[in-house]
Design a protein around this motif. Structure first.
Motif, PDB file in Angstrom:
ATOM      1  N   ARG A 122       0.831  -1.213   0.000  1.00  9.59           N
ATOM      2  CA  ARG A 122       0.000   0.000   0.000  1.00  9.59           C
ATOM      3  C   ARG A 122       0.855   1.248   0.000  1.00  9.59           C
ATOM      4  N   ARG A 123       1.948   1.211   0.791  1.00  9.50           N
ATOM      5  CA  ARG A 123       2.827   2.383   0.821  1.00  9.50           C
ATOM      6  C   ARG A 123       3.478   2.619  -0.537  1.00  9.50           C
ATOM      7  N   GLY A 124       3.894   1.525  -1.208  1.00 12.03           N
ATOM      8  CA  GLY A 124       4.467   1.671  -2.556  1.00 12.03           C
ATOM      9  C   GLY A 124       3.457   2.241  -3.534  1.00 12.03           C
ATOM     10  N   GLU A 125       2.196   1.749  -3.466  1.00 13.64           N
ATOM     11  CA  GLU A 125       1.159   2.283  -4.348  1.00 13.64           C
ATOM     12  C   GLU A 125       0.909   3.755  -4.054  1.00 13.64           C
ATOM     13  N   ASN A 126       0.895   4.113  -2.762  1.00  9.36           N
ATOM     14  CA  ASN A 126       0.699   5.521  -2.406  1.00  9.36           C
ATOM     15  C   ASN A 126       1.847   6.386  -2.905  1.00  9.36           C
ATOM     16  N   LEU A 127       3.076   5.832  -2.784  1.00 11.31           N
ATOM     17  CA  LEU A 127       4.231   6.591  -3.296  1.00 11.31           C
ATOM     18  C   LEU A 127       4.136   6.810  -4.798  1.00 11.31           C
ATOM     19  N   VAL A 128       3.721   5.768  -5.527  1.00 10.29           N
ATOM     20  CA  VAL A 128       3.572   5.900  -6.980  1.00 10.29           C
ATOM     21  C   VAL A 128       2.496   6.926  -7.314  1.00 10.29           C
ATOM     22  N   PHE A 174       3.813  10.311  -6.603  1.00  6.59           N
ATOM     23  CA  PHE A 174       4.764  10.710  -7.644  1.00  6.59           C
ATOM     24  C   PHE A 174       4.037  11.195  -8.895  1.00  6.59           C
ATOM     25  N   HIS A 175       3.028  10.428  -9.340  1.00  8.18           N
ATOM     26  CA  HIS A 175       2.262  10.838 -10.519  1.00  8.18           C
ATOM     27  C   HIS A 175       1.518  12.147 -10.259  1.00  8.18           C
ATOM     28  N   HIS A 176       0.989  12.279  -9.050  1.00  5.78           N
ATOM     29  CA  HIS A 176       0.284  13.519  -8.730  1.00  5.78           C
ATOM     30  C   HIS A 176       1.235  14.707  -8.746  1.00  5.78           C
ATOM     31  N   GLN A 177       2.400  14.531  -8.100  1.00  2.00           N
ATOM     32  CA  GLN A 177       3.384  15.610  -8.105  1.00  2.00           C
ATOM     33  C   GLN A 177       3.871  15.937  -9.511  1.00  2.00           C
ATOM     34  N   LYS A 178       3.987  14.878 -10.332  1.00  2.00           N
ATOM     35  CA  LYS A 178       4.398  15.096 -11.718  1.00  2.00           C
ATOM     36  C   LYS A 178       3.352  15.915 -12.462  1.00  2.00           C
TER      37      LYS A 178
END
Length: 344
Positions: free
Chosen positions: A98-104, A107-111
Motif C-alpha cells: 500500500r505504501r508503494g502504491e501511495n508513493l507511486v 509521484f504521478h500527482h506531483q508530476k
C-alpha cells in the motif's frame, strides 16, 4: 526412541540372565538329584528380578511418553508462533504494498502538478513577452511618426521610376521620337508632384522627400546608361554621374538604418509608413538635376533634329560634370541635407 540409560541396561541384562537360569531350573525340576527348596528359592529370586525389570521398562516408557508430549507441546507452541509471524509478515507486506502504491500515486500527482505549474509559468512568460512586445511597439509608435504615403506626388514619383526601364528600351531600339516624348512626360510629372506637394500640405510627405530625388536619380541614371550605350554621351561623364548617385543612395540607406530605433528588423526597415528621417536636397543638387535633364533632353533630340556632337552638347557635358562634382561636395559640406524624425 533414544539409547537406554546405563543402569537400566544392567538391570535388563540381569533379568534376561535370570530368566535364562529359570528356564534351565525348570528343565531340571524333574531331576530327582536337586532339592526342591533351592529350586523354589531361585525361582522366587528370578521372579522378583523380572517384576523389577518390567517396572523399569514401564517407568522408562512413561518418561518417554512425557518427553514426546512435551515435544508435541513445544511444536504446537512453535507452530502458533510461526503462524502469528506469518500473519505479521503478510500484514507487513500488505502495508509495504500500500505504501508503494501511495508513493507511486504521489509521484504521478506531483508530476502532474509540476507539469501544470510549468504550463502556467510558460503561459505567464509568453503573456509577459507579448505584453512587453506590445508596450515596446507602442513606445516605438510614439517615437516613429506614421504618415499617409498614398498621395498623388508619391504616385507620380513611382510612375517615373516604373517608366525608366521602358524609356531605356526605346532608346536602345533607336526610337528617339517616342523616347523624347516619354522624357517630356517624365519631366512634367517631376514638376507636377513638386507643385502639388507645395500647394496642399496634406499631399506633402516626408516619404516624398526621399522618393522624389530617388525617382530623379533612377530616371537620369537609366537615360545616361542607355545614351552612353548608343555612343551619344561620353562614358566618363556617365560613370561620374552613376558613381555619385550610387554613393547618395547608399548614404540614404545608412541614414535610414541609423534613424530607426531598435529593434532594427527588415520588416520595420522597409516599412515606408515608418518615417524616421527627412531629406532636404541642396540648391546646387537641384541645379545639377536640371542640368542633367537638359543634357538628356538635348541628347535625345540630337538624332531627331540632326545635331549630334554639336559644340553646345559638348559644353553641356563639361557643365554637367562640374555641377555633379559640386553637388556631391555640397552633400558632404552641408549639415541640413537630412534630419532625424523624433518624438514630438
Amino acid at each position: 526412541m533414544g539409547p537406554l540409560p546405563a543402569g537400566m541396561a544392567k538391570v535388563l541384562s540381569r533379568t534376561f540372565f535370570a530368566l535364562h537360569s529359570h528356564s534351565r531350573i525348570l528343565s531340571h525340576l524333574h531331576s530327582p538329584s536337586l532339592e526342591r527348596n533351592v529350586i523354589c528359592t531361585n525361582i522366587l529370586h528370578n521372579f522378583r528380578l523380572t517384576i523389577g525389570c518390567t517396572s523399569l521398562v514401564r517407568m522408562y516408557s512413561t518418561d518417554d511418553k512425557r518427553d514426546i508430549y512435551e515435544l508435541q507441546k513445544h511444536a504446537q507452541i512453535l507452530q502458533t508462533v510461526i503462524h502469528k509471524n506469518k500473519e505479521k509478515i503478510r500484514n507487513t507486506e500488505q502495508k509495504l504494498r500500500r505504501r508503494g502504491e501511495n508513493l507511486v500515486k504521489d509521484f504521478h500527482h506531483q508530476k502532474q502538478v509540476a507539469s501544470l505549474k510549468i504550463k502556467e509559468k510558460k503561459a505567464i512568460v509568453i503573456k509577459d513577452i507579448l505584453e512587453t512586445k506590445s508596450k515596446v511597439k507602442e513606445k516605438i509608435e510614439e517615437v516613429i511618426e506614421r504618415e499617409n504615403i498614398y498621395t498623388i506626388p508619391n504616385f507620380l514619383c513611382v510612375a517615373r521610376i516604373a517608366m525608366s526601364p521602358y524609356l531605356a528600351y526605346t532608346i536602345l531600339q533607336e526610337n528617339y521620337q517616342l523616347a523624347l516624348g516619354l522624357w517630356l512626360f517624365a519631366g512634367f510629372t517631376d514638376l507636377l508632384d513638386g507643385w502639388i506637394a507645395r500647394k496642399w500640405s496634406s499631399q506633402s510627405t516626408k516619404m516624398g522627400s526621399f522618393l522624389d530625388p530617388m525617382a530623379d536619380k533612377v530616371l537620369v541614371a537609366t537615360l545616361f546608361l542607355s545614351l552612353t550605350w548608343q555612343e551619344l554621351i561620353p562614358v566618363s561623364l556617365t560613370c561620374l554621374i552613376v558613381a555619385r548617385d550610387v554613393i547618395l543612395v547608399g548614404a540614404g540607406f545608412v541614414i535610414r538604418y541609423n534613424s530607426l530605433p531598435p529593434p532594427r528588423t527588415l520588416s520595420r526597415y522597409f516599412d515606408v509608413t515608418h518615417v524616421t528621417a527627412q531629406l532636404a536636397p541642396t540648391f546646387i543638387s537641384k541645379v545639377n538635376t536640371a542640368i542633367q535633364l537638359s543634357l538628356v533632353g538635348s541628347t535625345l533630340g540630337a538624332p531627331v533634329f540632326n545635331y549630334v556632337d554639336h559644340p553646345v552638347l559638348q559644353g553641356l557635358w563639361v557643365l554637367t560634370a562640374l555641377s555633379t562634382v559640386a553637388a556631391g561636395l555640397s552633400y558632404v559640406v552641408s549639415k541640413n541635407t537630412y534630419k532625424y524624425i523624433k518624438k514630438r
